[in-house]
Design an enzyme around this catalytic site. Sequence first.
Site, short mmCIF file in Angstrom:
data_model
loop_
_atom_site.label_atom_id
_atom_site.label_comp_id
_atom_site.label_asym_id
_atom_site.label_seq_id
_atom_site.Cartn_x
_atom_site.Cartn_y
_atom_site.Cartn_z
CG ASP A 93 -1.76 1.25 1.32
OD1 ASP A 93 -2.00 1.86 0.26
OD2 ASP A 93 -2.17 1.63 2.43
CB ILE A 94 3.57 2.15 -2.34
CG1 ILE A 94 4.14 0.76 -2.06
CG2 ILE A 94 4.68 3.20 -2.39
CD1 ILE A 94 4.70 0.56 -0.65
CD GLU A 95 -2.19 5.32 0.71
OE1 GLU A 95 -2.48 6.49 1.00
OE2 GLU A 95 -2.94 4.35 0.93
CG ASN A 96 6.57 6.64 -1.24
OD1 ASN A 96 5.87 6.64 -2.25
ND2 ASN A 96 7.76 6.10 -1.22
#
Length: 337
Positions: free
Chosen positions: A171-174
């Site tokens: 869940d990559i939201e950087n």
Amino acid sequence: MPSFSLSAFVATALAVSTSAAFEPTSKTNVVTYWGQGANQQRLVETCKNSAIDVVNIGFVDVFPDQGPGGWPGTNFGNACWGDVYEHDGVNTTLQKTCPYIGEDITACQETYGKTILLSIGGGSSNAYYIEDDTSGESFADFLWGAFGPSSVNGGQPRPFGDAGVDGFDFDIENEIIPAPTDSNGDTIAYATSGYAAMINRFHDTLFSQDPSKTYYISGAPQCTLPDSHYTTVMASAWFDFMWIQFYNSPQCSARAGINHIDGLGSDDISFSAWESSTSLNQDIKYYIGLPAAEAAANDPSYYLTPAEVQQLAKRFINDNAFGGMMLKSLRLPHRVL
Ligand SMILES: *[C@@H]1O[C@H](CO)[C@@H](O)[C@H](O)[C@H]1NC(C)=O
């Protein structure tokens, strides 16, 4: 009072027999997240819900390149006591005492037939990134040793004891401003750097070390396409499933899809566009991610009634790539997913 009754036995037997194992090719799967917040119940309570097939435990929200001691860090809300592992003489951010998660993972898998994934990233600490491919591969190795099957442990800590997860969710939201730079002063493409190498290390090398079960990789993108985190990564990395968040972006949301059916707008849910995305896995399954309640969304209009969900599912359920629904529970704080 007898402590055992026939009706209790039948109810228990039924509960177990209706919790069939996760069937990845089914179109009626339900996926959710657990692990954030101060007031959540134990993981096993989520697993007792017979409608749910997959639970993502979130999150591994500190990455080794930034983590004290070079180790990843975790946050599972109130499920851990707050003490951490020490490594190389420093306190890492890897939660140590999480007394029920391990036994609950085992109960979820063995008693309730659930598939349990460990989720990496999340939206609350979004400064994490992977510097390069080498670092992505060693991140995979660490997580596999720490949270994979206990038989492959290579000296990594085991916060969940002998329990092993069934795979890993990204869940990559950087979003890092200004973008980080490497030792040469060059900007790191932090939204994508290292992920394909990490995922392929899991899929091509590590998972086969335990042939006793099937391991999975999933992703949890926002609905806008192209996606800065996933579009290029999924073209070269193996994802089994994408749980797409059709609720933070008005122009591609599930609500836009309902308005479109009702002739109320030109915007539409971007599900078909996701199905046309270039993916290394030609049989990847896409899920419609929705808030499970009005209060589970940043904006209550993103909540769909059961009738609206059926209306939307009817449009896509005959598609080969449709896998089911992801529901974001009320207990997850808004910003984390
Ligand atoms: C780690 O934290 C604990 C608890 O605060 C503390 O007692 C210990 O000295 C710390 N260890 C190091 C190496 O800083």
